[in-house]
Design a protein around this motif. Structure first.
Motif, mmCIF file in Angstrom:
data_model
loop_
_atom_site.group_PDB
_atom_site.id
_atom_site.type_symbol
_atom_site.label_atom_id
_atom_site.label_comp_id
_atom_site.label_asym_id
_atom_site.label_seq_id
_atom_site.Cartn_x
_atom_site.Cartn_y
_atom_site.Cartn_z
ATOM 1 N N GLU A 67 0.817 -1.209 0.000
ATOM 2 C CA GLU A 67 0.000 0.000 0.000
ATOM 3 C C GLU A 67 0.857 1.269 0.000
ATOM 4 O O GLU A 67 0.365 2.360 -0.277
ATOM 5 C CB GLU A 67 -0.927 0.016 1.218
ATOM 6 C CG GLU A 67 -1.945 -1.107 1.233
ATOM 7 C CD GLU A 67 -2.793 -1.094 2.480
ATOM 8 O OE1 GLU A 67 -2.614 -0.169 3.305
ATOM 9 O OE2 GLU A 67 -3.623 -1.995 2.647
ATOM 10 N N PHE A 68 2.110 1.124 0.356
ATOM 11 C CA PHE A 68 2.981 2.281 0.450
ATOM 12 C C PHE A 68 4.092 2.185 -0.596
ATOM 13 O O PHE A 68 4.458 1.097 -1.046
ATOM 14 C CB PHE A 68 3.572 2.391 1.853
ATOM 15 C CG PHE A 68 2.533 2.618 2.915
ATOM 16 C CD1 PHE A 68 2.080 3.903 3.198
ATOM 17 C CD2 PHE A 68 1.975 1.558 3.605
ATOM 18 C CE1 PHE A 68 1.102 4.113 4.151
ATOM 19 C CE2 PHE A 68 0.996 1.762 4.571
ATOM 20 C CZ PHE A 68 0.560 3.054 4.838
ATOM 21 N N MET A 69 4.620 3.345 -0.978
ATOM 22 C CA MET A 69 5.728 3.365 -1.922
ATOM 23 C C MET A 69 6.865 2.492 -1.396
ATOM 24 O O MET A 69 7.140 2.483 -0.198
ATOM 25 C CB MET A 69 6.202 4.804 -2.109
ATOM 26 C CG MET A 69 7.258 4.985 -3.186
ATOM 27 S SD MET A 69 7.776 6.714 -3.337
ATOM 28 C CE MET A 69 6.292 7.439 -4.029
ATOM 29 N N ASN A 172 -2.667 12.002 -4.238
ATOM 30 C CA ASN A 172 -3.217 10.766 -4.782
ATOM 31 C C ASN A 172 -3.606 9.825 -3.639
ATOM 32 O O ASN A 172 -3.483 10.167 -2.463
ATOM 33 C CB ASN A 172 -2.208 10.099 -5.717
ATOM 34 C CG ASN A 172 -0.834 9.936 -5.044
ATOM 35 O OD1 ASN A 172 -0.736 9.801 -3.819
ATOM 36 N ND2 ASN A 172 0.224 9.950 -5.839
ATOM 37 N N LYS A 173 -4.075 8.622 -3.990
ATOM 38 C CA LYS A 173 -4.537 7.685 -2.963
ATOM 39 C C LYS A 173 -3.399 7.252 -2.041
ATOM 40 O O LYS A 173 -3.585 7.082 -0.829
ATOM 41 C CB LYS A 173 -5.178 6.454 -3.621
ATOM 42 C CG LYS A 173 -6.509 6.742 -4.285
ATOM 43 C CD LYS A 173 -7.115 5.470 -4.884
ATOM 44 C CE LYS A 173 -8.458 5.770 -5.526
ATOM 45 N NZ LYS A 173 -9.064 4.552 -6.145
ATOM 46 N N GLN A 174 -2.234 7.058 -2.638
ATOM 47 C CA GLN A 174 -1.092 6.645 -1.833
ATOM 48 C C GLN A 174 -0.707 7.747 -0.843
ATOM 49 O O GLN A 174 -0.409 7.481 0.322
ATOM 50 C CB GLN A 174 0.090 6.320 -2.738
ATOM 51 C CG GLN A 174 1.249 5.658 -2.024
ATOM 52 C CD GLN A 174 2.331 5.231 -3.002
ATOM 53 O OE1 GLN A 174 3.007 6.074 -3.583
ATOM 54 N NE2 GLN A 174 2.470 3.939 -3.207
ATOM 55 N N ARG A 177 -3.149 7.715 2.058
ATOM 56 C CA ARG A 177 -2.858 6.663 3.049
ATOM 57 C C ARG A 177 -1.664 7.052 3.913
ATOM 58 O O ARG A 177 -1.660 6.805 5.131
ATOM 59 C CB ARG A 177 -2.597 5.335 2.340
ATOM 60 C CG ARG A 177 -3.830 4.666 1.776
ATOM 61 C CD ARG A 177 -3.551 3.225 1.384
ATOM 62 N NE ARG A 177 -2.594 3.136 0.295
ATOM 63 C CZ ARG A 177 -2.929 3.076 -0.998
ATOM 64 N NH1 ARG A 177 -4.213 3.106 -1.344
ATOM 65 N NH2 ARG A 177 -2.010 2.971 -1.933
ATOM 66 N N ASN A 178 -0.658 7.654 3.280
ATOM 67 C CA ASN A 178 0.517 8.082 4.041
ATOM 68 C C ASN A 178 0.148 9.132 5.091
ATOM 69 O O ASN A 178 0.543 9.033 6.254
ATOM 70 C CB ASN A 178 1.588 8.649 3.101
ATOM 71 C CG ASN A 178 2.444 7.568 2.474
ATOM 72 O OD1 ASN A 178 2.748 6.566 3.107
ATOM 73 N ND2 ASN A 178 2.841 7.764 1.236
#
Length: 278
Positions: A67-69, A172-174, A177-178
């Protein structure tokens, strides 16, 4: 190469404390992990206990890691060992996109050489100053009136969308979440307007660095950023957190702000973020 367990992570944190400021980012990750902050990382070293290289990388066993970079960071006392770990010991997954962040910019030639040998593209993502506060007594005394103090509070979930929208690396979505993860699990502070909406804010990254400092354009020039940095630095120091940040080379306004508040840096050292397989 060895993956550290819970007890070893605590020992490694103590070792990295002796190598500040260059070890700040890995130290910050370990500081958070050792205090049960959620993370998606595993930590590997070349040898134990006398390690020369320590790397934080996505944990393949963590179902949330995707889910994360894919972020990698390291602290190295020996470039040849670092090279071996990155090329021969699969310390990173060269087959996919990943970002090495907060690392020593002097390693850029090595990254270019390794990438070329593997046919992997890479680029400098950003070059930054690593700034830290050695002594909180240099911070100006609080001069907050009661009205402004009443408008200072931690961020909450209802603010995630706004912060993500204004974040240079978000939107963005990422990014959402962060930001949600940081607001939920790490210290933050904002100043609100008459309707209770944030107009200026600062967060703490999952590696414990101050960041994502922002003031809405129409509220600038009121000293909000200075107030927030000072308040957060004092709070982090009181709670035992490291007090440091990364400031992009071109961000002269922030560099001046943090310098005026007593933050310092090693003038011979630059940190950088590098992208691979982008």
């Amino acid at each position: 190469m060895k993956t550290l367990n819970t007890e070893e992570l605590q020992i490694a944190e103590g070792v990295l404390l002796k190598h500040l400021p260059k070890s700040f980012k890995v130290y910050g990750f370990l500081y958070a992990m050792n205090r049960n902050k959620p993370n998606t990382l595993e930590v590997v070293v070349d040898t134990w206990p006398d390690f020369k290289v320590i790397i934080c990388r996505p944990d393949p066993k963590n179902k949330h890691a995707i889910e994360f970079m894919k972020k990698v960071t390291y602290y190295s006392m020996d470039e040849q060992i670092l090279r071996r770990m990155l090329t021969e010991e699969n310390a990173v997954d060269w087959s996919t996109y990943f970002l090495i962040g907060g690392c020593d910019f002097s390693h850029a030639p090595m990254f270019r050489e390794m990438s070329s040998a593997r046919g992997v593209n890479n680029r400098l993502y950003t070059l930054v100053h690593l700034m830290y506060l050695p002594d909180c007594s240099t911070l100006p005394p609080s001069a907050v009136d009661s009205e402004l103090e009443s408008r200072m509070s931690p961020l909450n979930d209802s603010h995630v969308e706004l912060v993500n929208k204004m974040w240079k690396f978000g939107g963005n979505k990422q990014g959402y979440r962060n930001i949600q993860n940081l607001i939920s699990n790490f210290p933050s502070c904002c100043i609100t307007d008459g309707q209770g909406q944030p107009v200026s804010w600062i967060l703490v990254y999952d590696y414990c660095a101050l960041g994502i400092l922002y003031t809405l354009p129409e509220h600038r020039g009121k000293g909000y950023a200075k107030l927030l940095v000072s308040a957060m630095a004092k709070k982090l120091h009181a709670q035992g957190f490291p007090v440091y940040c990364f400031i992009e080379e071109e961000n002269l306004v922030s560099h001046r702000l943090f310098t005026n508040l007593g933050f310092t840096e090693d003038p011979s050292y630059r940190a950088a973020w590098f992208e691979f397989n982008f």
